[in-house]
Design an enzyme around this catalytic site. Structure first.
Site, short mmCIF file in Angstrom:
data_model
loop_
_atom_site.label_atom_id
_atom_site.label_comp_id
_atom_site.label_asym_id
_atom_site.label_seq_id
_atom_site.Cartn_x
_atom_site.Cartn_y
_atom_site.Cartn_z
N LYS A 52 0.85 -1.20 0.00
CA LYS A 52 0.00 0.00 0.00
C LYS A 52 0.88 1.25 0.00
O LYS A 52 0.62 2.22 -0.73
CB LYS A 52 -0.93 -0.01 1.22
CG LYS A 52 -2.07 -0.99 1.07
CD LYS A 52 -2.80 -1.26 2.36
CE LYS A 52 -3.79 -2.42 2.16
NZ LYS A 52 -4.39 -2.90 3.41
N GLN A 96 -4.73 -1.45 9.47
CA GLN A 96 -4.56 -2.78 8.89
C GLN A 96 -5.15 -3.85 9.81
O GLN A 96 -4.84 -3.88 11.00
CB GLN A 96 -3.06 -3.04 8.64
CG GLN A 96 -2.76 -4.35 7.94
CD GLN A 96 -3.30 -4.41 6.51
OE1 GLN A 96 -3.20 -3.46 5.75
NE2 GLN A 96 -3.90 -5.54 6.15
N ASP A 119 -11.43 2.54 3.41
CA ASP A 119 -11.80 1.14 3.30
C ASP A 119 -13.32 0.97 3.18
O ASP A 119 -13.79 -0.12 2.83
CB ASP A 119 -11.32 0.37 4.54
CG ASP A 119 -10.01 -0.38 4.29
OD1 ASP A 119 -9.77 -0.74 3.12
OD2 ASP A 119 -9.25 -0.60 5.25
#
Ligand code: NAP
Length: 281
Positions: A52, A96, A119
């Site tokens: 990422k 995460q 997200d």
């Protein structure tokens, strides 16, 4: 049979994104910023976070990875999130997963400002998405929809089966397919006669987490098969949920693992960060 090349599509979209980012910076001085918070030493998470970071930097974003020890308290994490919620330099905040057991995942994900929730896990974003007003949506199904677009898969009236019902993949995938006018079924671990059900599907999206689970008996000749699974075989090799070698000759289009859904997920995360920055200009 043709292979859906997620890696190539992701590279093309990333290159376009880098151009859009440069233009945004030139015209308004805004540089999209993505902060990723990683707690603990989980090996797979370390790899995802590194990828990422690499993608964010390649797109020309400001990128920050905060690595915290396993023992970090929930309070410390919530305070850190609040600090980034308030900081206008950062447009996307990503924690995460999975988190250590002593931290309540829901509390953490819900603490991220919906405006920075790239997200798409915050209930505000989920509610908007499910009611037909998407702003931030989960990246994996968003990436799969881009693949359908690129490969001109017309979903209207097609029988689509999604195997898996997680909030991250299965459920939002079903919603996006429905929005694209497919007739959608969702299967899960309690579904009966799964192979027969799958065999009726024109479009099959598999997100289970079991290596090579979907064999050729599951697949209708000419079906489009999307494999979300990421599993390790006994030799540590990355494999999908679909037994690629036997299913590929039956399918009209199929995604490989690796090189299919994975690269698109990261690309969509970057797209959503860019969009969040754009909304802020
Ligand atoms: P998850 O939360 O564990 O959900 C798995 C789903 O599969 C559940 O709904 C479960 O049913 C269902 N399932 C399990 N065994 C089954 C069986 N034998 N028959 C039918 N359904 C079954 O997993 P997830 O987060 O959605 O992820 C799924 C897979 O995709 C994993 O391999 C993950 O690593 C991968 N993934 C890849 C990406 C990417 O970018 N490529 C992104 C996210 C996830 P129940 O609900 O009944 O338990």
């Amino acid at each position: 049979m043709a292979i859906i090349d997620g890696k190539a599509l992701a590279a093309k979209m990333q290159a376009d994104l880098a151009k859009k980012t440069a233009k945004l910076k030139e015209e308004s001085g805004v540089v999209p910023g993505l902060v990723v918070i990683l707690i603990g030493e989980d090996a797979a998470s370390q790899v995802y976070v590194r990828n990422k970071e690499r993608s964010a930097l390649a797109a020309g974003f400001n990128s920050q990875v905060i690595r915290l020890p396993e023992a970090t308290s929930q309070d410390q994490l919530l305070k850190l999130i609040e600090q980034y919620n308030q900081d206008p330099a950062w447009h996307g905040i990503l924690v995460q997963l999975p988190l250590p057991e002593h931290i309540d995942e829901e509390k953490v994900l819900f603490a991220i400002s919906p405006d920075k929730d790239v997200d798409g896990f915050h209930p505000t974003n989920m509610g908007k998405f499910w009611s037909g007003h998407p702003v931030m949506i989960p990246s994996t199904p968003a990436g799969i929809m881009e693949m359908f677009k690129e490969y001109k898969v017309d979903l209207t009236g097609k029988n689509a089966l999604v195997i898996g019902r997680s909030n991250i993949v299965g459920k939002p995938m079903a919603q996006l397919l429905l929005d694209a006018h497919a007739t959608v079924t969702i299967a899960h671990s309690r579904t009966k006669n799964l192979a027969a059900l799958a065999h009726r599907a024109d479009v099959l999206v598999v997100a289970i987490g079991r290596g090579n689970f979907v064999t050729k008996d599951f697949v209708k000749p000419g079906a489009v098969v999307i494999d979300v699974g990421m599993n390790r075989d006994e030799n540590g090799k990355l494999i999908g949920d679909v037994a690629f070698d036997e299913v590929a000759p039956v399918a009209s289009l199929i995604t490989p693992v690796p090189g299919g859904v994975g690269p698109m997920t990261i690309t969509m995360l970057m797209e959503q960060t860019y969009e969040a920055a754009l909304r802020n200009t």
